[in-house]
Design a protein around this motif. Structure first.
Motif, PDB file in Angstrom:
ATOM      1  N   SER A 154       0.853  -1.187   0.000  1.00 55.24           N
ATOM      2  CA  SER A 154       0.000   0.000   0.000  1.00 55.24           C
ATOM      3  C   SER A 154       0.887   1.233   0.000  1.00 55.24           C
ATOM      4  N   PHE A 155       0.364   2.307  -0.595  1.00 56.31           N
ATOM      5  CA  PHE A 155       1.167   3.497  -0.860  1.00 56.31           C
ATOM      6  C   PHE A 155       0.446   4.740  -0.356  1.00 56.31           C
ATOM      7  N   SER A 156       1.182   5.845  -0.337  1.00 58.22           N
ATOM      8  CA  SER A 156       0.621   7.108   0.116  1.00 58.22           C
ATOM      9  C   SER A 156       0.856   8.185  -0.950  1.00 58.22           C
ATOM     10  N   PRO A 157      -0.155   9.015  -1.221  1.00 60.04           N
ATOM     11  CA  PRO A 157      -1.522   8.937  -0.684  1.00 60.04           C
ATOM     12  C   PRO A 157      -2.315   7.827  -1.364  1.00 60.04           C
ATOM     13  N   PRO A 158      -3.134   7.097  -0.623  1.00 60.94           N
ATOM     14  CA  PRO A 158      -3.857   5.953  -1.191  1.00 60.94           C
ATOM     15  C   PRO A 158      -4.824   6.329  -2.306  1.00 60.94           C
ATOM     16  N   ALA A 159      -5.294   7.576  -2.312  1.00 57.99           N
ATOM     17  CA  ALA A 159      -6.223   7.984  -3.369  1.00 57.99           C
ATOM     18  C   ALA A 159      -5.524   8.062  -4.722  1.00 57.99           C
ATOM     19  N   GLU A 160      -4.204   8.195  -4.732  1.00 55.21           N
ATOM     20  CA  GLU A 160      -3.455   8.316  -5.982  1.00 55.21           C
ATOM     21  C   GLU A 160      -2.778   7.014  -6.403  1.00 55.21           C
ATOM     22  N   HIS A 161      -2.507   6.119  -5.448  1.00 53.39           N
ATOM     23  CA  HIS A 161      -1.760   4.902  -5.752  1.00 53.39           C
ATOM     24  C   HIS A 161      -2.518   3.696  -5.200  1.00 53.39           C
ATOM     25  N   LEU A 162      -3.115   2.919  -6.085  1.00 57.65           N
ATOM     26  CA  LEU A 162      -3.853   1.743  -5.647  1.00 57.65           C
ATOM     27  C   LEU A 162      -2.899   0.703  -5.081  1.00 57.65           C
ATOM     28  N   PRO A 163      -3.341  -0.052  -4.084  1.00 58.90           N
ATOM     29  CA  PRO A 163      -2.496  -1.109  -3.537  1.00 58.90           C
ATOM     30  C   PRO A 163      -2.300  -2.243  -4.541  1.00 58.90           C
ATOM     31  N   MET A 164      -1.320  -3.081  -4.267  1.00 57.94           N
ATOM     32  CA  MET A 164      -1.027  -4.249  -5.108  1.00 57.94           C
ATOM     33  C   MET A 164      -1.002  -5.495  -4.231  1.00 57.94           C
ATOM     34  N   ARG A 165      -1.533  -6.584  -4.767  1.00 57.55           N
ATOM     35  CA  ARG A 165      -1.272  -7.895  -4.163  1.00 57.55           C
ATOM     36  C   ARG A 165      -0.384  -8.647  -5.139  1.00 57.55           C
ATOM     37  N   ILE A 166       0.722  -9.175  -4.641  1.00 60.55           N
ATOM     38  CA  ILE A 166       1.720  -9.809  -5.497  1.00 60.55           C
ATOM     39  C   ILE A 166       1.937 -11.244  -5.043  1.00 60.55           C
ATOM     40  N   ARG A 167       1.663 -12.177  -5.948  1.00 60.52           N
ATOM     41  CA  ARG A 167       1.982 -13.583  -5.695  1.00 60.52           C
ATOM     42  C   ARG A 167       3.414 -13.824  -6.176  1.00 60.52           C
ATOM     43  N   VAL A 168       4.235 -14.355  -5.291  1.00 57.55           N
ATOM     44  CA  VAL A 168       5.650 -14.565  -5.596  1.00 57.55           C
ATOM     45  C   VAL A 168       5.880 -16.033  -5.942  1.00 57.55           C
ATOM     46  N   LEU A 169       6.446 -16.264  -7.126  1.00 55.11           N
ATOM     47  CA  LEU A 169       6.800 -17.605  -7.573  1.00 55.11           C
ATOM     48  C   LEU A 169       8.314 -17.714  -7.664  1.00 55.11           C
ATOM     49  N   GLU A 170       8.824 -18.916  -7.494  1.00 57.43           N
ATOM     50  CA  GLU A 170      10.246 -19.183  -7.698  1.00 57.43           C
ATOM     51  C   GLU A 170      10.414 -20.143  -8.859  1.00 57.43           C
ATOM     52  N   ALA A 171      11.376 -19.865  -9.726  1.00 56.84           N
ATOM     53  CA  ALA A 171      11.678 -20.741 -10.860  1.00 56.84           C
ATOM     54  C   ALA A 171      13.191 -20.803 -11.040  1.00 56.84           C
ATOM     55  N   LYS A 172      13.638 -21.876 -11.662  1.00 60.44           N
ATOM     56  CA  LYS A 172      15.071 -22.082 -11.895  1.00 60.44           C
ATOM     57  C   LYS A 172      15.391 -21.794 -13.359  1.00 60.44           C
ATOM     58  N   PRO A 173      16.193 -20.763 -13.632  1.00 55.33           N
ATOM     59  CA  PRO A 173      16.571 -20.481 -15.019  1.00 55.33           C
ATOM     60  C   PRO A 173      17.665 -21.437 -15.477  1.00 55.33           C
ATOM     61  N   ASP A 174      17.730 -21.654 -16.780  1.00 56.67           N
ATOM     62  CA  ASP A 174      18.821 -22.443 -17.348  1.00 56.67           C
ATOM     63  C   ASP A 174      20.022 -21.510 -17.502  1.00 56.67           C
ATOM     64  N   THR A 175      20.951 -21.567 -16.552  1.00 55.15           N
ATOM     65  CA  THR A 175      22.071 -20.631 -16.572  1.00 55.15           C
ATOM     66  C   THR A 175      23.143 -21.016 -17.589  1.00 55.15           C
ATOM     67  N   GLN A 176      22.959 -22.157 -18.261  1.00 53.88           N
ATOM     68  CA  GLN A 176      23.856 -22.515 -19.356  1.00 53.88           C
ATOM     69  C   GLN A 176      23.419 -21.864 -20.672  1.00 53.88           C
ATOM     70  N   ALA A 177      22.168 -21.439 -20.715  1.00 53.62           N
ATOM     71  CA  ALA A 177      21.626 -20.817 -21.921  1.00 53.62           C
ATOM     72  C   ALA A 177      21.874 -19.314 -21.898  1.00 53.62           C
ATOM     73  N   ILE A 178      21.804 -18.713 -23.070  1.00 53.25           N
ATOM     74  CA  ILE A 178      21.896 -17.252 -23.155  1.00 53.25           C
ATOM     75  C   ILE A 178      20.580 -16.665 -22.659  1.00 53.25           C
ATOM     76  N   GLN A 179      20.673 -15.850 -21.635  1.00 54.71           N
ATOM     77  CA  GLN A 179      19.487 -15.299 -21.000  1.00 54.71           C
ATOM     78  C   GLN A 179      19.489 -13.777 -21.080  1.00 54.71           C
ATOM     79  N   PRO A 180      18.316 -13.176 -21.100  1.00 58.16           N
ATOM     80  CA  PRO A 180      18.264 -11.729 -20.905  1.00 58.16           C
ATOM     81  C   PRO A 180      18.586 -11.412 -19.449  1.00 58.16           C
ATOM     82  N   GLY A 181      18.877 -10.172 -19.168  1.00 59.55           N
ATOM     83  CA  GLY A 181      19.113  -9.792 -17.789  1.00 59.55           C
ATOM     84  C   GLY A 181      20.544  -9.983 -17.335  1.00 59.55           C
TER      85      GLY A 181
END
Length: 204
Positions: free
Chosen positions: A121-148
């Motif tokens: 949640s953020f301030s002022p709340p009238a300007e910034h709607l709250p977020m609900r974030i579901r967090v997932l974990e995944a394993k990237p293939d670090t042998q492959a060419i990846q973005p980032g």
């Protein structure tokens, strides 16, 4: 800071009209979770998905992958709104689609495991709607060419990240089967510039 327990039915006016950031308990006295709070009770907040890309065997964390939310370090996407799906399956569907579009290659033995859920949640709340974030974990293939960019756990640039990251991320990276919940209240709008006023992060 003082954590106050409120009933879920009163959350919408609290978010919309007050500025002292009442916290949602990770679990209430009735055993309900912030996962169970309907979006309309969170001032119609956005349901988002965050994917932590980590190869634990090599201590590699993939960050800075471009994404539709514009997050600079974490990978995120808008949650799937398929009411027929289980919410976590919907999050996984949205994440796989977004990761594929971004060019991220996951390890063949990788699934996407639920790792946590947050409400921002953020301030002022009238300007910034709250977020609900579901967090997932995944394993990237670090042998492959990846973005980032690949970081080790000791190189993660917490100084450039949102203030909540240094609270929950070390535990997530240290424990392969961890899960957490938390409400994080920020001093201004979304971003690394916003100070964390209060939180009730709880690992399980």
């Amino acid at each position: 800071y003082r954590c106050v327990i409120f009933s879920f039915v009163s959350l919408s006016p609290l978010f919309m009209h007050q500025t002292h950031h009442p916290l949602l308990p990770g679990t209430t006295i009735r055993g309900e979770s912030i996962l169970d709070v309907p979006l309309h009770a969170l001032a119609n907040c956005r349901e988002l998905v965050m994917v932590i890309l980590v190869d634990r065997s090599k201590d590699h964390i993939l960050l800075e992958v471009e994404n539709d939310l514009g997050w600079k370090l974490h990978f995120g996407c808008i949650g799937c709104e398929d009411a027929a799906q289980d919410p976590w399956q919907a999050a996984e569907t949205a994440a796989i689609s977004a990761l594929t579009a971004a060019g991220v290659i996951l390890s063949k033995d990788s699934g996407l495991r639920p790792a946590g859920v947050m409400v921002f949640s953020f301030s002022p709340p009238a300007e910034h709607l709250p977020m609900r974030i579901r967090v997932l974990e995944a394993k990237p293939d670090t042998q492959a060419i990846q973005p980032g960019v690949i970081y080790s756990s000791t190189e993660i640039p917490y100084h450039s990240m949102w203030a909540d990251d240094k609270i929950w991320m070390p535990t997530l990276l240290a424990t392969s089967n961890s899960f957490f919940q938390g409400h994080f209240a920020f001093s201004s709008g979304p971003g690394a510039h916003s100070k964390l006023l209060n939180h009730n992060w709880q690992p399980y």
